[in-house]
Design an enzyme around this catalytic site. Structure first.
Site, PDB file in Angstrom:
ATOM      1  N   GLN A  82      47.394  71.726 -36.581  1.00 37.06           N
ATOM      2  CA  GLN A  82      46.900  72.688 -35.105  1.00 37.06           C
ATOM      3  C   GLN A  82      45.484  72.072 -34.482  1.00 37.06           C
ATOM      4  OE1 GLN A  82      45.383  76.775 -38.247  1.00 37.06           O
ATOM      5  NE2 GLN A  82      45.312  76.844 -35.033  1.00 37.06           N
ATOM      6  N   HIS A  83      45.731  72.052 -33.133  1.00 35.47           N
ATOM      7  CA  HIS A  83      44.764  72.687 -32.283  1.00 35.47           C
ATOM      8  C   HIS A  83      44.962  70.422 -31.292  1.00 35.47           C
ATOM      9  CE1 HIS A  83      42.851  75.430 -33.836  1.00 35.47           C
ATOM     10  NE2 HIS A  83      42.530  73.994 -34.833  1.00 35.47           N
ATOM     11  N   ASP A 243      49.989  74.107 -38.659  1.00 34.10           N
ATOM     12  CA  ASP A 243      49.720  73.881 -40.122  1.00 34.10           C
ATOM     13  C   ASP A 243      49.253  75.560 -41.617  1.00 34.10           C
ATOM     14  OD1 ASP A 243      47.590  73.973 -39.543  1.00 34.10           O
ATOM     15  OD2 ASP A 243      47.387  71.942 -40.725  1.00 34.10           O
TER      16      ASP A 243
END
Length: 494
Positions: A82-83, A243
């Site tokens: 992520q991110h 994820d």
């Protein structure tokens, strides 16, 4: 029929092939890569090209294992860390290495967001979440402030799994789950929050892809890749997800009542909700899931980071680490570790560091240090679970994943600290399995509920019940850890 699930993580990419009738894992492969070296403290970056190389290597390995059965592949799903911020120019070339979820170089940018929108309280009221260093939004603002010449060339902003989806299909799109981790999505409406986007730059909206349902397939695998891999020209690529969102599917979290805790490099604790769960204190992230529901989540940055540091310090094997944790009594004879070795996200201490408290000549032993590491990492997640309960989310069971879950001693610490039964699953690759199941659904083979019921099975031999004395002890120990953290933070030491 077969679906391929790919989990592109911080350390490696895992690819598996799932038989959609039997649930058997027909093939598995893993490829690793490194962080960009030589960066200043707090900067964590990777080359997206390394992800794609690992993706293609593991894909080709799995297909070789399948042999002629590769023609049975009907769907592909991608899970990604992520991110992370991936920026492309107008020719769709990567402009710079991706800044990752664990990059904490954006504290000033987070402060700028807070000042502009009435602090965390104002940001939560506007879109559902505060802006934290791990999120994508402050990374984009950081790039505008620190690398304006690169920022000016941005034509597309993608997340890691979106970048891999783009390589597979030529299409750019974000689904609700991963998009919610950017900090720019309104969690209530599931639309880009214009005020936040414009605060970074009014032109940014043109670089953000459209956002839509996680249940909607992205498109077909590109003809060139299908031909090169020997696959059918009708293979469908699903929306994919972050994820944690794919891990939720892969651990059977498609309805309320059960939660998952991941004891990996970092730690996550999450559960599915049919409506947004927005924490007014901002400690529980109000994410969307990748099944068009919501995924309230707590993330800590130091779980096996902490135990692996102790294992390295004493040159212990994993069985020796397990023996050391087991040999130390509950509470490590008074030794307490604040496990913020790489900063921390919950609580929000991006510049934090680890602290040992309660040292005496009598308790300074290898066993107690190992125990304190496991306890400190677990109590960080337990703090998050208490926030869940305060918001009305009270799980009947917590499913454990990640390397730390393989330790019986650690499972008992979790059960006692969480005050709930914990159990591992028979399949350890939750995110890749979730991605494969989503890929099967996108291909029209089945639905997530039936897949989870058939393919996600608890490993009953690992089921661990909490002990009453352990519950009361770790409640008090958690308060001690929280009090120490607050005191040191107020004094400017964390």
């Amino acid at each position: 029929m077969i679906a391929l699930g790919i989990d592109s993580g911080t350390q490696s990419t895992k690819t598996l092939a799932l038989d959609l009738e039997s649930g058997e894992l027909l093939a598995e492969s893993r490829g690793s890569y490194q962080l960009v070296g030589g960066l200043p403290p707090g900067h964590m970056e990777q080359h997206p090209g390394d992800w794609w190389q690992a993706f293609t290597r593991t894909m080709e390995d799995c297909l070789q294992q399948l042999g002629e059965r590769r023609r049975e592949v009907v769907g592909i799903g991608v899970s990604g860390q992520q991110h992370g911020l991936v920026v492309l120019d107008e020719r769709d070339e990567v402009l710079r290495p991706a800044k990752l979820w664990c990059d904490t170089s954006t504290t000033q940018e987070c402060q700028l967001f807070a000042e502009a929108f009435g602090g965390d309280e104002g940001l939560i009221a506007l879109a559902g979440n505060p802006i934290l260093p791990g999120y994508t939004a402050p990374k984009i603002l950081w790039m505008k402030r620190q690398e304006p010449e690169v920022f000016a060339r941005i034509a597309s902003v993608l997340l890691p799994h979106d970048y891999l989806n783009f390589k597979l299909t030529g299409k750019k799109r974000m689904e609700y789950g991963d998009a919610s981790g950017t900090g720019l999505l309104n969690l209530r409406s599931r639309r880009w929050q214009k005020e936040l986007v414009d605060f970074i730059d009014p032109a940014l909206g043109e670089a953000l892809p459209s956002v839509g349902s996680s249940r909607e397939a992205l498109g077909l695998l590109s003809p060139d890749l299908a031909e090169g891999w020997g696959l059918s020209d009708s293979v469908v690529v699903s929306a994919g997800g972050g994820d944690n969102m794919m891990g939720a599917i892969g651990t059977g979290l498609v309805c309320q009542g059960v939660m998952t805790a991941s004891l990996g490099t970092s730690g996550t604790l999450y559960g599915v909700s049919e409506s947004p769960v927005i924490d007014p204190e901002g400690e529980v992230a109000a994410f969307c899931d990748s099944n068009d529901q919501w995924l309230p989540l707590v993330c800590t940055m130091n779980v096996t980071v902490t135990t692996e540091a102790m294992r390295s310090l004493f040159a212990l094997s994993l069985p020796e680490l397990e023996a050391a944790v087991s040999a130390s009594p509950r509470g490590a004879e008074g030794l307490c570790l604040l496990p913020y070795l790489t900063g921390e996200r919950t609580p929000n201490l991006p510049q934090g560091s680890g602290v040992l408290h309660g040292l005496t000549p009598a308790n300074l032993t290898q066993e107690n240090l190992a125990r304190a590491a496991a306890e400190g990492a677990t109590l960080g997640l337990a703090y998050g679970l208490n926030r869940f309960r305060a918001l009305g989310v009270n799980p009947s069971e917590i499913r454990l994943t990640g390397g730390g879950s393989q330790s019986p001693a650690w499972r008992q610490i979790c059960a006692d600290a969480f005050g709930a039964e914990v159990v591992c699953l028979q399949t350890t690759e939750g995110a890749a399995l979730g991605a494969a199941m989503q890929g099967g659904v996108a291909a029209g083979v089945g639905d997530l509920e039936s897949f989870c019921e058939r393919f996600v099975k608890p490993d009953e031999g690992t089921r661990t019940a909490p002990q009453e004395e352990g519950i009361s002890f770790y409640h008090a120990q958690g308060e001690r850890l929280h009090s120490l953290t607050q005191s040191l933070h107020r004094a400017g030491h964390l």
